[in-house]
Scaffold this motif. Sequence first.
Motif, PDB file in Angstrom:
ATOM      1  N   VAL A 183       0.854  -1.190   0.000  1.00 33.67           N
ATOM      2  CA  VAL A 183       0.000   0.000   0.000  1.00 33.67           C
ATOM      3  C   VAL A 183       0.888   1.237   0.000  1.00 33.67           C
ATOM      4  CG1 VAL A 183      -1.828   1.253   1.206  1.00 33.67           C
ATOM      5  CG2 VAL A 183      -1.753  -1.250   1.322  1.00 33.67           C
ATOM      6  N   ASP A 184       0.637   2.131  -0.948  1.00 37.05           N
ATOM      7  CA  ASP A 184       1.340   3.407  -1.040  1.00 37.05           C
ATOM      8  C   ASP A 184       0.315   4.527  -0.890  1.00 37.05           C
ATOM      9  OD1 ASP A 184       3.652   1.958  -1.758  1.00 37.05           O
ATOM     10  OD2 ASP A 184       3.127   2.074  -3.871  1.00 37.05           O
ATOM     11  N   TYR A 185       0.786   5.698  -0.451  1.00 31.77           N
ATOM     12  CA  TYR A 185      -0.110   6.849  -0.357  1.00 31.77           C
ATOM     13  C   TYR A 185       0.576   8.096  -0.899  1.00 31.77           C
ATOM     14  CZ  TYR A 185       2.333   8.970   3.599  1.00 31.77           C
ATOM     15  OH  TYR A 185       3.266   9.567   4.394  1.00 31.77           O
ATOM     16  N   SER A 186      -0.257   9.087  -1.215  1.00 33.08           N
ATOM     17  CA  SER A 186       0.245  10.360  -1.724  1.00 33.08           C
ATOM     18  C   SER A 186      -0.687  11.468  -1.272  1.00 33.08           C
ATOM     19  CB  SER A 186       0.304  10.322  -3.257  1.00 33.08           C
ATOM     20  OG  SER A 186       0.692  11.586  -3.771  1.00 33.08           O
ATOM     21  N   THR A 187      -0.137  12.642  -1.098  1.00 29.22           N
ATOM     22  CA  THR A 187      -0.964  13.812  -0.802  1.00 29.22           C
ATOM     23  C   THR A 187      -1.206  14.642  -2.052  1.00 29.22           C
ATOM     24  OG1 THR A 187       0.999  15.068  -0.154  1.00 29.22           O
ATOM     25  CG2 THR A 187      -0.224  13.948   1.601  1.00 29.22           C
ATOM     26  N   ASP A 188      -0.409  14.403  -3.117  1.00 26.57           N
ATOM     27  CA  ASP A 188      -0.537  15.213  -4.333  1.00 26.57           C
ATOM     28  C   ASP A 188      -0.723  14.401  -5.618  1.00 26.57           C
ATOM     29  OD1 ASP A 188       1.984  14.136  -4.772  1.00 26.57           O
ATOM     30  OD2 ASP A 188       3.043  16.038  -4.594  1.00 26.57           O
ATOM     31  N   GLY A 189      -0.692  13.071  -5.529  1.00 28.96           N
ATOM     32  CA  GLY A 189      -0.837  12.229  -6.712  1.00 28.96           C
ATOM     33  C   GLY A 189       0.426  12.111  -7.547  1.00 28.96           C
ATOM     34  N   GLN A 190       1.494  12.740  -7.120  1.00 27.67           N
ATOM     35  CA  GLN A 190       2.770  12.719  -7.850  1.00 27.67           C
ATOM     36  C   GLN A 190       3.859  11.973  -7.083  1.00 27.67           C
ATOM     37  OE1 GLN A 190       3.121  14.134 -10.970  1.00 27.67           O
ATOM     38  NE2 GLN A 190       0.923  14.508 -10.857  1.00 27.67           N
ATOM     39  N   THR A 236       4.577   7.376  -1.197  1.00 28.63           N
ATOM     40  CA  THR A 236       5.309   6.873  -0.041  1.00 28.63           C
ATOM     41  C   THR A 236       4.721   5.527   0.354  1.00 28.63           C
ATOM     42  OG1 THR A 236       5.678   9.134   0.732  1.00 28.63           O
ATOM     43  CG2 THR A 236       5.979   7.366   2.341  1.00 28.63           C
ATOM     44  N   GLN A 237       5.602   4.573   0.653  1.00 28.32           N
ATOM     45  CA  GLN A 237       5.127   3.251   1.059  1.00 28.32           C
ATOM     46  C   GLN A 237       4.517   3.330   2.455  1.00 28.32           C
ATOM     47  OE1 GLN A 237       7.826  -0.190   2.121  1.00 28.32           O
ATOM     48  NE2 GLN A 237       7.073  -0.858   0.121  1.00 28.32           N
ATOM     49  N   LEU A 238       3.290   2.837   2.579  1.00 34.81           N
ATOM     50  CA  LEU A 238       2.589   2.808   3.858  1.00 34.81           C
ATOM     51  C   LEU A 238       2.652   1.410   4.465  1.00 34.81           C
ATOM     52  CD1 LEU A 238       0.830   4.545   5.767  1.00 34.81           C
ATOM     53  CD2 LEU A 238      -1.150   3.763   4.485  1.00 34.81           C
ATOM     54  N   VAL A 239       2.483   0.396   3.618  1.00 38.32           N
ATOM     55  CA  VAL A 239       2.567  -1.006   4.044  1.00 38.32           C
ATOM     56  C   VAL A 239       3.464  -1.728   3.039  1.00 38.32           C
ATOM     57  CG1 VAL A 239       1.283  -3.145   4.437  1.00 38.32           C
ATOM     58  CG2 VAL A 239       0.249  -0.955   5.043  1.00 38.32           C
ATOM     59  N   SER A 299      -2.162   5.382  11.121  1.00 38.47           N
ATOM     60  CA  SER A 299      -3.062   6.493  10.815  1.00 38.47           C
ATOM     61  C   SER A 299      -2.285   7.600  10.104  1.00 38.47           C
ATOM     62  CB  SER A 299      -3.686   7.024  12.100  1.00 38.47           C
ATOM     63  OG  SER A 299      -4.647   8.012  11.798  1.00 38.47           O
ATOM     64  N   THR A 300      -2.697   7.886   8.874  1.00 39.15           N
ATOM     65  CA  THR A 300      -1.956   8.801   8.008  1.00 39.15           C
ATOM     66  C   THR A 300      -2.915   9.664   7.209  1.00 39.15           C
ATOM     67  OG1 THR A 300      -0.256   7.082   7.774  1.00 39.15           O
ATOM     68  CG2 THR A 300      -0.198   8.888   6.191  1.00 39.15           C
ATOM     69  N   ALA A 301      -2.635  10.970   7.168  1.00 39.51           N
ATOM     70  CA  ALA A 301      -3.425  11.869   6.328  1.00 39.51           C
ATOM     71  C   ALA A 301      -2.969  11.693   4.885  1.00 39.51           C
ATOM     72  CB  ALA A 301      -3.243  13.314   6.773  1.00 39.51           C
ATOM     73  N   MET A 302      -3.916  11.484   3.972  1.00 41.22           N
ATOM     74  CA  MET A 302      -3.571  11.247   2.574  1.00 41.22           C
ATOM     75  C   MET A 302      -4.741  11.643   1.696  1.00 41.22           C
ATOM     76  SD  MET A 302      -3.870   7.093   2.553  1.00 41.22           S
ATOM     77  CE  MET A 302      -2.992   6.896   4.093  1.00 41.22           C
ATOM     78  N   LYS A 303      -4.439  11.797   0.418  1.00 37.42           N
ATOM     79  CA  LYS A 303      -5.485  12.093  -0.549  1.00 37.42           C
ATOM     80  C   LYS A 303      -5.639  10.953  -1.549  1.00 37.42           C
ATOM     81  CE  LYS A 303      -7.050  15.828  -3.508  1.00 37.42           C
ATOM     82  NZ  LYS A 303      -6.767  17.174  -3.992  1.00 37.42           N
ATOM     83  N   TYR A 304      -4.562  10.222  -1.803  1.00 41.16           N
ATOM     84  CA  TYR A 304      -4.558   9.132  -2.784  1.00 41.16           C
ATOM     85  C   TYR A 304      -3.999   7.874  -2.150  1.00 41.16           C
ATOM     86  CZ  TYR A 304      -4.874  13.089  -5.989  1.00 41.16           C
ATOM     87  OH  TYR A 304      -5.254  14.242  -6.622  1.00 41.16           O
ATOM     88  N   ILE A 305      -4.543   6.727  -2.561  1.00 42.05           N
ATOM     89  CA  ILE A 305      -4.062   5.417  -2.119  1.00 42.05           C
ATOM     90  C   ILE A 305      -3.821   4.572  -3.358  1.00 42.05           C
ATOM     91  CG2 ILE A 305      -4.646   3.279  -0.908  1.00 42.05           C
ATOM     92  CD1 ILE A 305      -6.312   4.930   0.990  1.00 42.05           C
ATOM     93  N   ARG A 306      -2.704   3.865  -3.351  1.00 44.10           N
ATOM     94  CA  ARG A 306      -2.383   2.956  -4.463  1.00 44.10           C
ATOM     95  C   ARG A 306      -2.101   1.577  -3.882  1.00 44.10           C
ATOM     96  NH1 ARG A 306       2.552   4.886  -7.943  1.00 44.10           N
ATOM     97  NH2 ARG A 306       3.666   4.406  -6.022  1.00 44.10           N
ATOM     98  N   LEU A 307      -2.760   0.571  -4.445  1.00 43.51           N
ATOM     99  CA  LEU A 307      -2.521  -0.815  -4.053  1.00 43.51           C
ATOM    100  C   LEU A 307      -1.634  -1.468  -5.104  1.00 43.51           C
ATOM    101  CD1 LEU A 307      -6.149  -1.884  -3.088  1.00 43.51           C
ATOM    102  CD2 LEU A 307      -4.349  -1.064  -1.570  1.00 43.51           C
ATOM    103  N   ASP A 308      -0.580  -2.122  -4.670  1.00 42.99           N
ATOM    104  CA  ASP A 308       0.292  -2.896  -5.557  1.00 42.99           C
ATOM    105  C   ASP A 308       0.008  -4.369  -5.266  1.00 42.99           C
ATOM    106  OD1 ASP A 308       1.610  -0.576  -6.575  1.00 42.99           O
ATOM    107  OD2 ASP A 308       2.802  -0.503  -4.736  1.00 42.99           O
ATOM    108  N   ILE A 309      -0.646  -5.048  -6.207  1.00 43.53           N
ATOM    109  CA  ILE A 309      -1.067  -6.436  -6.000  1.00 43.53           C
ATOM    110  C   ILE A 309      -0.322  -7.334  -6.978  1.00 43.53           C
ATOM    111  CG2 ILE A 309      -3.025  -8.019  -5.911  1.00 43.53           C
ATOM    112  CD1 ILE A 309      -4.813  -5.525  -5.600  1.00 43.53           C
ATOM    113  N   SER A 310       0.282  -8.399  -6.461  1.00 46.00           N
ATOM    114  CA  SER A 310       1.049  -9.315  -7.314  1.00 46.00           C
ATOM    115  C   SER A 310       1.021 -10.721  -6.716  1.00 46.00           C
ATOM    116  CB  SER A 310       2.495  -8.827  -7.446  1.00 46.00           C
ATOM    117  OG  SER A 310       3.121  -8.790  -6.168  1.00 46.00           O
TER     118      SER A 310
END
Length: 88
Positions: free
Chosen positions: A22-29, A32-35, A59-70
Amino acid sequence: PVDRLVLELPQGWGARHQTIGVDYSTDGQTWTQLVAPTVYLFSPANAAGNNVVDISVPSTAMKYIRLDISNNNVQGAPQLAEFQVYSN
């Protein structure tokens, strides 16, 4: 702030392992790795529910979440039917 993710596959599907990061971003650019990538079992017998995986995150403030599934051990591609994001 986000502190929990719930991922689901269709009920009735057989058990399978998938590696999920799991990665997160505050700006979509900038991401940062969260998990770190971790192997999770989607199973009809999971404690969280039928083919449900519950992932606690710091607990993290974020605007975007990205899941990397493999590494789906049943199919040659990642599989996910639904994901939910929660905050306390």
